[in-house]
Design an enzyme around this catalytic site. Structure first.
Site: not given
Length: 143
Positions: A21-24
């Site tokens: 995943t990314d920061f979101s």
């Protein structure tokens, strides 16, 4: 009938981890490429054995992605259970065209059309007949 859920479609179940995943909190777009690579590898493994065996037996036979079209429809999140559906859609001289979907249950998250070339010593070569036999998509008119 949905061609991606038919008997000829390979299914690879996966869980989404934090590293995907990314920061979101959504799956990072490049992670889908890794998921689909695993799906293609497992399709070939189920039909033709390990790619490392093909490489050794075929005196350097390898597969390279030549083209990929992706359609990102919905996001996946950490801890989601997803499946990568992969099927052969067309075979040409030195290439195989694959259709792939990443799904969460019945929801299609990502669709991809992938062209993979068969290469030996840096040059495209005809797909081996043994591989061609197991990858030939079923004739939709036969059902």
């Amino acid at each position: 009938m949905d061609p991606m859920t038919g008997a000829d479609a390979h299914r690879l179940p996966l869980r989404v981890y934090y590293e995907d995943t990314d920061f979101s909190g959504f799956v990072y777009h490049a992670s889908y490429l890794r998921f689909m690579e695993r799906g293609r590898t497992e399709l070939l493994r189920n039909l033709a054995g390990d790619q490392s065996d093909l490489h050794a037996e075929g005196t350097g036979l390898v597969f390279v992605v030549r083209k990929m079209n992706l359609d990102f429809l919905k996001p996946a999140r950490m801890d989601d259970l997803i499946e990568v559906h992969t099927r052969s859609s067309e075979l040409r001289g030195a290439s195989m065209h694959l259709a792939q979907e990443v799904r969460r249950g019945e929801e299609v998250l990502v669709r991809a059309e992938v062209v993979v070339a068969c290469v030996r010593n840096g040059r495209a070569i005809r797909l081996p007949d043994s591989l061609r036999r197991v990858l030939t998509p079923p004739d939709p008119r036969a059902t």
